[in-house]
Design a protein around this motif. Structure first.
Motif, mmCIF file in Angstrom:
data_model
loop_
_atom_site.group_PDB
_atom_site.id
_atom_site.type_symbol
_atom_site.label_atom_id
_atom_site.label_comp_id
_atom_site.label_asym_id
_atom_site.label_seq_id
_atom_site.Cartn_x
_atom_site.Cartn_y
_atom_site.Cartn_z
ATOM 1 N N MET A 180 64.071 -14.522 48.555
ATOM 2 C CA MET A 180 65.302 -13.751 48.489
ATOM 3 C C MET A 180 65.338 -12.791 49.677
ATOM 4 S SD MET A 180 66.741 -11.271 45.444
ATOM 5 C CE MET A 180 67.436 -12.620 44.527
ATOM 6 N N GLN A 181 66.494 -12.653 50.253
ATOM 7 C CA GLN A 181 66.714 -11.735 51.368
ATOM 8 C C GLN A 181 67.349 -10.442 50.856
ATOM 9 O OE1 GLN A 181 65.729 -12.474 54.558
ATOM 10 N NE2 GLN A 181 64.812 -14.273 53.606
ATOM 11 N N ILE A 182 67.262 -9.390 51.659
ATOM 12 C CA ILE A 182 67.808 -8.088 51.262
ATOM 13 C C ILE A 182 69.294 -8.181 50.912
ATOM 14 C CG2 ILE A 182 68.354 -5.754 52.074
ATOM 15 C CD1 ILE A 182 65.708 -5.857 53.654
ATOM 16 N N ASP A 183 70.064 -8.853 51.751
ATOM 17 C CA ASP A 183 71.500 -8.970 51.486
ATOM 18 C C ASP A 183 71.775 -9.699 50.171
ATOM 19 O OD1 ASP A 183 72.050 -7.623 53.832
ATOM 20 O OD2 ASP A 183 72.390 -9.454 54.997
ATOM 21 N N ASP A 184 70.970 -10.711 49.859
ATOM 22 C CA ASP A 184 71.123 -11.438 48.592
ATOM 23 C C ASP A 184 70.846 -10.517 47.408
ATOM 24 O OD1 ASP A 184 71.589 -13.796 50.052
ATOM 25 O OD2 ASP A 184 69.444 -14.283 50.063
ATOM 26 N N PRO A 207 64.833 -8.778 34.954
ATOM 27 C CA PRO A 207 65.239 -9.688 36.039
ATOM 28 C C PRO A 207 65.411 -8.980 37.389
ATOM 29 C CG PRO A 207 66.519 -10.147 34.082
ATOM 30 C CD PRO A 207 65.737 -8.893 33.807
ATOM 31 N N SER A 208 65.922 -7.748 37.373
ATOM 32 C CA SER A 208 66.087 -7.042 38.651
ATOM 33 C C SER A 208 64.730 -6.667 39.252
ATOM 34 C CB SER A 208 66.984 -5.807 38.492
ATOM 35 O OG SER A 208 66.380 -4.848 37.651
ATOM 36 N N THR A 226 60.437 -7.520 43.254
ATOM 37 C CA THR A 226 59.058 -7.859 43.634
ATOM 38 C C THR A 226 59.034 -9.066 44.562
ATOM 39 O OG1 THR A 226 58.724 -9.161 41.599
ATOM 40 C CG2 THR A 226 58.012 -6.856 41.572
ATOM 41 N N GLU A 227 59.919 -10.036 44.330
ATOM 42 C CA GLU A 227 60.019 -11.180 45.255
ATOM 43 C C GLU A 227 60.435 -10.714 46.638
ATOM 44 O OE1 GLU A 227 62.479 -14.433 44.030
ATOM 45 O OE2 GLU A 227 61.396 -14.664 42.143
ATOM 46 N N LEU A 228 61.426 -9.845 46.680
ATOM 47 C CA LEU A 228 61.913 -9.317 47.953
ATOM 48 C C LEU A 228 60.803 -8.592 48.709
ATOM 49 C CD1 LEU A 228 64.370 -8.713 49.825
ATOM 50 C CD2 LEU A 228 64.733 -6.666 48.449
ATOM 51 N N LEU A 229 60.008 -7.806 47.994
ATOM 52 C CA LEU A 229 58.937 -7.025 48.616
ATOM 53 C C LEU A 229 57.658 -7.827 48.836
ATOM 54 C CD1 LEU A 229 59.380 -3.726 46.576
ATOM 55 C CD2 LEU A 229 60.164 -4.190 48.920
ATOM 56 N N GLY A 230 57.564 -8.998 48.223
ATOM 57 C CA GLY A 230 56.371 -9.821 48.370
ATOM 58 C C GLY A 230 55.160 -9.264 47.641
ATOM 59 N N VAL A 231 55.403 -8.638 46.481
ATOM 60 C CA VAL A 231 54.315 -8.075 45.677
ATOM 61 C C VAL A 231 54.271 -8.772 44.325
ATOM 62 C CG1 VAL A 231 54.419 -5.838 46.847
ATOM 63 C CG2 VAL A 231 55.766 -6.205 44.771
ATOM 64 N N LEU A 232 53.169 -8.576 43.602
ATOM 65 C CA LEU A 232 53.029 -9.178 42.284
ATOM 66 C C LEU A 232 54.029 -8.595 41.298
ATOM 67 C CD1 LEU A 232 49.146 -9.203 41.929
ATOM 68 C CD2 LEU A 232 50.637 -11.142 42.464
ATOM 69 N N ARG A 233 54.429 -9.423 40.342
ATOM 70 C CA ARG A 233 55.294 -8.965 39.255
ATOM 71 C C ARG A 233 54.463 -8.220 38.219
ATOM 72 N NH1 ARG A 233 58.457 -14.492 37.580
ATOM 73 N NH2 ARG A 233 59.450 -14.855 39.591
ATOM 74 N N PRO A 234 55.116 -7.356 37.434
ATOM 75 C CA PRO A 234 54.412 -6.765 36.299
ATOM 76 C C PRO A 234 53.977 -7.852 35.320
ATOM 77 C CG PRO A 234 56.461 -5.602 36.722
ATOM 78 C CD PRO A 234 56.476 -6.827 37.578
ATOM 79 N N ILE A 235 52.971 -7.532 34.532
ATOM 80 C CA ILE A 235 52.438 -8.464 33.551
ATOM 81 C C ILE A 235 53.211 -8.301 32.249
ATOM 82 C CG2 ILE A 235 50.379 -9.031 32.188
ATOM 83 C CD1 ILE A 235 48.777 -7.813 34.573
#
Length: 81
Positions: free
Chosen positions: A1-5, A23-24, A29-38
């Motif tokens: 995902m890109q910032i504009d998306d 969901p947000s 986290t996808e945008l920042l490239g970090v792990l999601r919360p558990i």
């Protein structure tokens, strides 16, 4: 995902907190490239990085059970509104 998306998807979104908070955060986290919360199981009340972490709010002598939308120990808490 890109910032504009990300901005286009979430700008002015009118859904409820319960429907959109997780969901947000997943998109962020996808945008920042970090792990999601558990996602906690029934024994994981105090995981270090999770959704819906239980806390007790104390005001004078009254206590209320509350939850933090996203919690990462030693880093941040996030409350979606």
């Amino acid at each position: 995902m890109q910032i504009d998306d990300f901005i286009e998807r979430w700008a002015g979104f009118g859904g409820s907190e319960m429907a959109t908070a997780q969901p947000s955060v997943i998109d962020l986290t996808e945008l920042l490239g970090v792990l999601r919360p558990i996602v906690s199981d029934k024994y994981g009340d105090f995981l270090d990085y999770r959704y819906e972490r239980p806390v007790t709010e104390t005001h004078i002598s009254r206590k209320k059970n509350r939850r933090i939308d996203v919690y990462k120990n030693g880093h941040f808490t996030l409350e979606a509104k």
